[in-house]
Write an enzyme that holds these catalytic residues in place. Structure first.
Site, PDB file in Angstrom:
ATOM      1  N   ARG A 224      -2.374  10.451  -1.218  1.00  0.00           N
ATOM      2  CA  ARG A 224      -3.545  11.290  -0.974  1.00  0.00           C
ATOM      3  C   ARG A 224      -3.232  12.681  -1.507  1.00  0.00           C
ATOM      4  NH1 ARG A 224      -6.166   7.412  -0.536  1.00  0.00           N
ATOM      5  NH2 ARG A 224      -7.300   6.612   1.264  1.00  0.00           N
ATOM      6  N   HIS A 272      -8.643   8.935  -9.107  1.00  0.00           N
ATOM      7  CA  HIS A 272      -8.543   8.102  -7.892  1.00  0.00           C
ATOM      8  C   HIS A 272      -8.922   6.645  -8.198  1.00  0.00           C
ATOM      9  CE1 HIS A 272      -8.600   8.273  -3.228  1.00  0.00           C
ATOM     10  NE2 HIS A 272      -8.286   7.052  -3.629  1.00  0.00           N
TER      11      HIS A 272
HETATM   12  P1  NDP Z   1       1.186   1.077   4.638  1.00  0.00           P
HETATM   13  O1  NDP Z   1       0.780   1.605   5.970  1.00  0.00           O
HETATM   14  O2  NDP Z   1       1.409  -0.387   4.499  1.00  0.00           O
HETATM   15  O3  NDP Z   1       2.515   1.805   4.149  1.00  0.00           O
HETATM   16  C1  NDP Z   1       2.774   3.146   4.436  1.00  0.00           C
HETATM   17  C2  NDP Z   1       4.257   3.397   4.234  1.00  0.00           C
HETATM   18  O4  NDP Z   1       4.522   4.779   4.466  1.00  0.00           O
HETATM   19  C3  NDP Z   1       5.126   2.604   5.239  1.00  0.00           C
HETATM   20  O5  NDP Z   1       6.311   2.181   4.617  1.00  0.00           O
HETATM   21  C4  NDP Z   1       5.444   3.659   6.296  1.00  0.00           C
HETATM   22  O6  NDP Z   1       6.670   3.450   6.988  1.00  0.00           O
HETATM   23  C5  NDP Z   1       5.569   4.896   5.416  1.00  0.00           C
HETATM   24  N1  NDP Z   1       5.397   6.108   6.212  1.00  0.00           N
HETATM   25  C6  NDP Z   1       4.319   6.562   6.876  1.00  0.00           C
HETATM   26  N2  NDP Z   1       4.591   7.706   7.521  1.00  0.00           N
HETATM   27  C7  NDP Z   1       5.889   7.980   7.245  1.00  0.00           C
HETATM   28  C8  NDP Z   1       6.761   9.017   7.646  1.00  0.00           C
HETATM   29  N3  NDP Z   1       6.361  10.013   8.435  1.00  0.00           N
HETATM   30  N4  NDP Z   1       8.036   8.965   7.198  1.00  0.00           N
HETATM   31  C9  NDP Z   1       8.461   7.963   6.403  1.00  0.00           C
HETATM   32  N5  NDP Z   1       7.683   6.938   5.994  1.00  0.00           N
HETATM   33  C10 NDP Z   1       6.413   6.960   6.415  1.00  0.00           C
HETATM   34  O7  NDP Z   1       0.077   1.571   3.594  1.00  0.00           O
HETATM   35  P2  NDP Z   1      -0.306   0.953   2.159  1.00  0.00           P
HETATM   36  O8  NDP Z   1       0.939   0.652   1.418  1.00  0.00           O
HETATM   37  O9  NDP Z   1      -1.297  -0.112   2.325  1.00  0.00           O
HETATM   38  O10 NDP Z   1      -1.060   2.218   1.517  1.00  0.00           O
HETATM   39  C11 NDP Z   1      -0.409   3.457   1.390  1.00  0.00           C
HETATM   40  C12 NDP Z   1      -1.378   4.559   1.028  1.00  0.00           C
HETATM   41  O11 NDP Z   1      -1.760   4.455  -0.337  1.00  0.00           O
HETATM   42  C13 NDP Z   1      -2.717   4.575   1.767  1.00  0.00           C
HETATM   43  O12 NDP Z   1      -2.599   5.144   3.048  1.00  0.00           O
HETATM   44  C14 NDP Z   1      -3.589   5.405   0.855  1.00  0.00           C
HETATM   45  O13 NDP Z   1      -3.505   6.762   1.209  1.00  0.00           O
HETATM   46  C15 NDP Z   1      -2.968   5.178  -0.515  1.00  0.00           C
HETATM   47  N6  NDP Z   1      -3.847   4.405  -1.405  1.00  0.00           N
HETATM   48  C16 NDP Z   1      -4.289   4.981  -2.564  1.00  0.00           C
HETATM   49  C17 NDP Z   1      -5.054   4.290  -3.445  1.00  0.00           C
HETATM   50  C18 NDP Z   1      -5.446   4.890  -4.749  1.00  0.00           C
HETATM   51  O14 NDP Z   1      -6.228   4.298  -5.489  1.00  0.00           O
HETATM   52  N7  NDP Z   1      -4.931   6.048  -5.107  1.00  0.00           N
HETATM   53  C19 NDP Z   1      -5.469   2.913  -3.178  1.00  0.00           C
HETATM   54  C20 NDP Z   1      -4.928   2.378  -1.959  1.00  0.00           C
HETATM   55  C21 NDP Z   1      -4.147   3.115  -1.108  1.00  0.00           C
HETATM   56  P3  NDP Z   1       6.856   2.139   7.933  1.00  0.00           P
HETATM   57  O15 NDP Z   1       6.979   0.974   6.970  1.00  0.00           O
HETATM   58  O16 NDP Z   1       8.115   2.405   8.665  1.00  0.00           O
HETATM   59  O17 NDP Z   1       5.626   2.058   8.788  1.00  0.00           O
HETATM   60  C1  OXD Z   2      -7.635   3.391  -0.374  1.00  0.00           C
HETATM   61  C2  OXD Z   2      -8.033   4.147  -1.567  1.00  0.00           C
HETATM   62  O1  OXD Z   2      -7.134   3.975   0.585  1.00  0.00           O
HETATM   63  O2  OXD Z   2      -8.733   3.589  -2.441  1.00  0.00           O
HETATM   64  O3  OXD Z   2      -7.825   2.156  -0.394  1.00  0.00           O
HETATM   65  O4  OXD Z   2      -7.654   5.309  -1.719  1.00  0.00           O
END
Ligand code: NDP
Ligand code: OXD
Length: 309
Positions: A224, A272
């Site tokens: 983000r 995005h």
């Molecule tokens: P997940 O919730 O599966 O993964 C998030 C990861 O971040 C996990 O490994 C989590 O740790 C880690 N995390 C969160 N907070 C912390 C912290 N404080 N310290 C260390 N590690 C942390 O999410 P997704 O993989 O499904 O998606 C990730 C993000 O990608 C979404 O939230 C979104 O913002 C972004 N996104 C962007 C898109 C785009 O087109 N640009 C499309 C889709 C998503 P743990 O495993 O220990 O919980």
């Molecule tokens: C999502 C994105 O969070 O598209 O899926 O950013």
């Protein structure tokens, strides 16, 4: 009982029909055709509409049309008791893997620097680096990070990952928690940020983090926009601490026309689109989770409000 479909992205308006096909027998209303608001028991949403939640007195669940849920969690009128369910992969993992592969190849083969050389009419060959010599650090080794890690490993890159809790992903050296961050960063020559935006992760891509990366590292942000301190990135690039950046998400979207990122030769910008939600798998996942809820089971992808993701 009725489901309200709300989507602020114009390209996704036709999805109401895909949702209806995945949920035969359910009444789907497409915003702004709300009808009697008291009928709405579930909301399927991307984006925000001020005051929407307080208009829905019988809401029982909210489904995000994205992997991220920060657009829901930041709504000031979001009721405390309602579960929020996000998408898990739903066709996005493969796209993220493609995006990450492009960045890895660009960094490994010096493509962004050659692009700048071209603009300067400069002939400046660089020595070849094999993929095994490049360490890619995945900041946020979650659902999407895991898919990205696998594809980079298959292509021969060294992959390390950082998460909140300890995590084991085959072939990936894992780091976790606040204490694991600096040792992880020290090795990340290409840093791919796939974190959710939470109180703990906001502004994490800042000058201190860039200083911990190897000199000349490349940074990719697909998480983000507010994870990144934009002035710090420009300073790090202009001083040569970082060699390049590839950005898909921004504090303000669309990125304003006068933003300094547009003109920067070492910044690749995409609007995005790193991974777009795919209508069919997304709507099917929502339908499956709704069925789980109705059976009294826990849905997959429930958001922990305390953690913010
Ligand atoms: P997940 O919730 O599966 O993964 C998030 C990861 O971040 C996990 O490994 C989590 O740790 C880690 N995390 C969160 N907070 C912390 C912290 N404080 N310290 C260390 N590690 C942390 O999410 P997704 O993989 O499904 O998606 C990730 C993000 O990608 C979404 O939230 C979104 O913002 C972004 N996104 C962007 C898109 C785009 O087109 N640009 C499309 C889709 C998503 P743990 O495993 O220990 O919980
Ligand atoms: C999502 C994105 O969070 O598209 O899926 O950013």
């Amino acid at each position: 009982m009725a489901i309200l479909y709300f989507n602020s992205a114009r390209a996704r308006r036709h999805w109401a029909s895909v949702l209806a096909a995945a949920l035969p027998g359910e009444e789907i209303r497409s915003w702004p055709a709300l009808g009697n608001a008291a009928d709405i028991t579930e909301l399927v949403i991307w984006g925000q509409e001020p005051g929407l939640f307080e208009r829905l007195p019988n809401l029982q669940a909210v489904f995000s049309l994205g992997a991220g849920a920060n657009h829901i969690l930041t709504a000031p009128d979001l009721p405390d008791h309602v579960p929020i369910i996000r998408l898990s992969d739903a066709g996005m993992g493969r796209q993220m893997a493609e995006y990450a592969m492009y960045a890895a190849l660009a960094h490994q083969r010096g493509m962004i620097i050659y692009g700048e050389d071209k603009a300067m009419r400069r002939w400046s060959p660089r020595p070849y680096r094999p993929p095994e010599s490049l360490t890619v650090g995945i900041l946020g080794l979650g659902v999407l990070g895991g898919v990205v890690a696998e594809s980079l490993l298959t292509a021969g890159y060294r992959v390390i990952g950082w998460s909140r809790r300890h995590k084991t992903v085959s072939g990936v050296r894992g780091f976790h928690g606040v204490d694991g961050l600096t040792p992880f960063l020290c090795e990340s020559e290409l840093l791919i940020c796939m974190l959710p935006l939470t109180a703990d992760t906001r502004n994490i891509l800042n000058a201190d983090l860039f200083a911990a990366l190897p000199e000349g590292a490349m940074v990719v942000n697909v998480g983000r926009g507010d994870l990144l301190n934009e002035p710090d990135l420009l300073t790090a690039l202009n001083r040569g601490r970082l060699s390049a950046a590839m950005l898909d998400v921004f504090s303000e979207e669309p990125l304003p026309g006068d933003h300094p990122f547009w003109a920067h030769p070492r910044i690749v910008i995409t609007p995005h689109v790193a991974a777009e939600t795919q209508a069919e798998p997304a709507c099917q996942q929502i339908a499956d989770n709704l069925a789980r809820l109705r059976r009294g089971e826990t849905p997959i992808g429930i958001v922990d409000r305390r953690l913010g993701y």
